[in-house]
Design an enzyme around this catalytic site. Structure first.
Site, PDB file in Angstrom:
ATOM      1  N   ARG A 222      96.593  35.114  78.394  1.00  0.00           N
ATOM      2  CA  ARG A 222      95.764  34.490  77.361  1.00  0.00           C
ATOM      3  C   ARG A 222      96.572  33.709  76.328  1.00  0.00           C
ATOM      4  NH1 ARG A 222      90.922  38.570  75.728  1.00  0.00           N
ATOM      5  NH2 ARG A 222      90.076  38.842  77.810  1.00  0.00           N
TER       6      ARG A 222
ATOM      7  N   ASP B 108      84.481  41.509  60.223  1.00  0.00           N
ATOM      8  CA  ASP B 108      85.273  41.412  61.445  1.00  0.00           C
ATOM      9  C   ASP B 108      86.650  40.866  61.071  1.00  0.00           C
ATOM     10  OD1 ASP B 108      84.329  41.484  64.612  1.00  0.00           O
ATOM     11  OD2 ASP B 108      86.145  40.312  64.283  1.00  0.00           O
TER      12      ASP B 108
HETATM   13  C1  SAM Z   1      83.254  43.729  71.418  1.00  0.00           C
HETATM   14  S1  SAM Z   1      83.055  43.232  69.758  1.00  0.00           S
HETATM   15  C2  SAM Z   1      81.744  44.317  69.227  1.00  0.00           C
HETATM   16  C3  SAM Z   1      80.608  43.583  68.549  1.00  0.00           C
HETATM   17  C4  SAM Z   1      79.388  44.442  68.225  1.00  0.00           C
HETATM   18  N1  SAM Z   1      79.731  45.527  67.343  1.00  0.00           N
HETATM   19  C5  SAM Z   1      78.754  44.958  69.485  1.00  0.00           C
HETATM   20  O1  SAM Z   1      78.732  46.184  69.721  1.00  0.00           O
HETATM   21  O2  SAM Z   1      78.225  44.158  70.258  1.00  0.00           O
HETATM   22  C6  SAM Z   1      84.500  43.960  68.999  1.00  0.00           C
HETATM   23  C7  SAM Z   1      84.879  43.302  67.669  1.00  0.00           C
HETATM   24  O3  SAM Z   1      85.832  44.136  67.005  1.00  0.00           O
HETATM   25  C8  SAM Z   1      86.679  43.302  66.258  1.00  0.00           C
HETATM   26  N2  SAM Z   1      87.914  44.016  65.884  1.00  0.00           N
HETATM   27  C9  SAM Z   1      88.908  44.475  66.694  1.00  0.00           C
HETATM   28  N3  SAM Z   1      89.878  45.040  65.966  1.00  0.00           N
HETATM   29  C10 SAM Z   1      89.503  44.955  64.666  1.00  0.00           C
HETATM   30  C11 SAM Z   1      90.101  45.347  63.419  1.00  0.00           C
HETATM   31  N4  SAM Z   1      91.291  45.939  63.364  1.00  0.00           N
HETATM   32  N5  SAM Z   1      89.408  45.106  62.278  1.00  0.00           N
HETATM   33  C12 SAM Z   1      88.210  44.490  62.315  1.00  0.00           C
HETATM   34  N6  SAM Z   1      87.595  44.079  63.441  1.00  0.00           N
HETATM   35  C13 SAM Z   1      88.234  44.306  64.607  1.00  0.00           C
HETATM   36  C14 SAM Z   1      86.933  42.131  67.211  1.00  0.00           C
HETATM   37  O4  SAM Z   1      87.376  40.979  66.522  1.00  0.00           O
HETATM   38  C15 SAM Z   1      85.552  41.956  67.864  1.00  0.00           C
HETATM   39  O5  SAM Z   1      84.794  40.955  67.239  1.00  0.00           O
END
Ligand code: SAM
Length: 279
Positions: A47, A157
């Site tokens: 990526r 996020d």
């Molecule tokens: C798969 S999405 C989940 C979205 C939603 N909560 C759902 O269940 O559909 C995971 C999100 O977690 C965020 N994320 C990952 N690590 C993070 C961190 N340390 N702090 C804040 N957000 C984080 C990513 O950027 C991503 O947008």
């Protein structure tokens, strides 16, 4: 790693990363963002190769060296955008959202009958579907009373790119969104896309927030949604975050994770139903 033809028929070969640079990058991302990439070597090279070339680096070593030395925000943002999965959609795990409607909303509305103010947080909201979806459930439940309540949802996020899409609030809607909700909560853009109505947009406050940081929001929460986020974290990181969530939850408040996740048995929350915990 084998060369793979891309869609244009050209051959694209990802750059290689040395063991040392891989370790340094994994340690940096793990300690700063909690995201465990130790098993994701292929994901990193796959990526990131094009991105770091576009940034002007000819190898991973120079990129890692520069990143760790300067902590350049633009490069970190690019890195996170590439390595985290923002996959999300409306009505995700609908049974869980229905449980929220049937059991949790009535409880928190009862608790806040006097101050008429609910505190809900979508932690790891990605492109916004989850907090908008939560808002639809709240509006539907409260009906004509909704305007008398503060129902605003905090949505955070780490990904600036995901939050930009969330703030736009324009989506292709899956069939699982009820037709009545499509009419009520969206404006048809006549190009297959739908924009959330202003009332819904105003109900969600988007903010960049790294879940590894101390939680210092003004209020404690009645409900924290953190679904499909902690899957990226190792157990100690997850446990520490759940403890911080617990401190930031009102007594009787809830933590909702996804059906595919679990909390350790010594979580301070009480398990109420699948993927649903109460303080
Ligand atoms: C798969 S999405 C989940 C979205 C939603 N909560 C759902 O269940 O559909 C995971 C999100 O977690 C965020 N994320 C990952 N690590 C993070 C961190 N340390 N702090 C804040 N957000 C984080 C990513 O950027 C991503 O947008």
């Amino acid at each position: 790693m084998t060369d793979k033809p891309n869609s244009g028929g050209q051959v694209f070969s990802p750059m290689t990363i040395s063991d040392n640079d891989f370790r340094r990058l994994v340690t940096f991302v793990q300690s700063t963002y909690g995201i465990d990439l130790s098993q994701k070597r292929q994901l990193i090279t796959g990526r990131l190769s094009v991105t770091i070339k576009q940034l002007g680096y000819s190898n991973f070593s120079d990129f890692v060296e520069h990143l760790l030395k300067t902590r350049d925000e633009k490069e970190i943002t690019l890195l996170l955008n590439k390595l985290t999965t923002n996959y999300t959609f409306f009505m995700r795990e609908q049974d869980h959202l229905d449980y929220f409607r049937d059991k949790i909303i009535p409880d928190i509305v009862r608790r806040h009958e006097k101050d008429k103010s609910l505190a809900i947080w979508s932690a790891g909201c990605s492109t916004g579907e989850e907090p908008y979806n939560i808002s639809m459930y709240l509006f539907d439940y409260l009906g004509s009373q909704a305007s008398q309540w503060d129902t605003r949802v905090l949505a955070t996020d780490i990904s600036a790119q995901a939050l930009a899409t969330a703030r736009q609030g324009i989506y292709e809607l899956p069939d699982t969104v009820p037709a009545e909700w499509k009419r009520k909560y969206f404006i048809d853009q006549k190009n297959g896309r739908h924009a959330v109505i202003p009332a819904l947009k105003n109900n969600v406050i988007f903010q960049t927030f790294n879940l590894m940081d101390p939680i210092r929001f003004r209020r404690k929460f009645d409900v924290i949604f953190c679904r499909n986020v902690m899957i990226y974290f190792d157990q100690p990181t997850k446990d520490a975050l759940v403890n911080r969530f617990h401190e930031a939850t009102n007594p009787g408040g809830y933590l909702l994770i996804s059906y595919s996740e679990n909390l350790s048995p010594n979580t301070p929350y009480r398990r109420l139903a699948p993927a649903t915990f109460q303080k």
